[in-house]
Motif scaffolding. Structure first.
Motif: not given
Length: 107
Positions: A41-45
């Motif tokens: 999720a941190r990679g997506i955003n």
């Protein structure tokens, strides 16, 4: 006793938020399953908000929550981005299965 964890991921591109809604049980044994999902999720955003919502969890062990937060804090110190936010109930819900077993109702 089987504790399962369930995750629903919601991505709001307009608001810049990735939300992981956790249901079922967060325990010391199951918290490690959430770490790669939070990292993804941190990679997506990477510069938006990542929100881990535990308010609908059926059971939360304090040890599991502490371990999860600690693991994510280590990553946050190593990688840029906003801190992951955790939403938790005021009182962590106990395991109802353990109560039933202790009361002799569950076999």
């Amino acid at each position: 006793m089987l504790h399962t964890v369930s995750v629903t991921v919601r991505v709001d591109i307009d608001q810049g938020v990735v939300q992981l809604a956790i249901t079922e049980c967060l325990t010391a044994e199951s918290h490690h399953c959430l770490i790669p999902l939070i990292l993804r999720a941190r990679g997506i955003n990477p510069f938006g908000m990542v929100l881990v919502d535990l308010t609908a969890a059926r059971h939360i062990e304090e040890a599991g929550l502490t371990s999860l937060r600690s693991a994510i804090e280590i990553v946050e110190h190593e990688e840029p981005g906003q801190p992951v936010r955790f939403l938790t109930p005021e009182v962590l819900p106990p395991c109802l299965m353990a109560d039933a077993v202790a009361g002799g109702e569950h076999r």
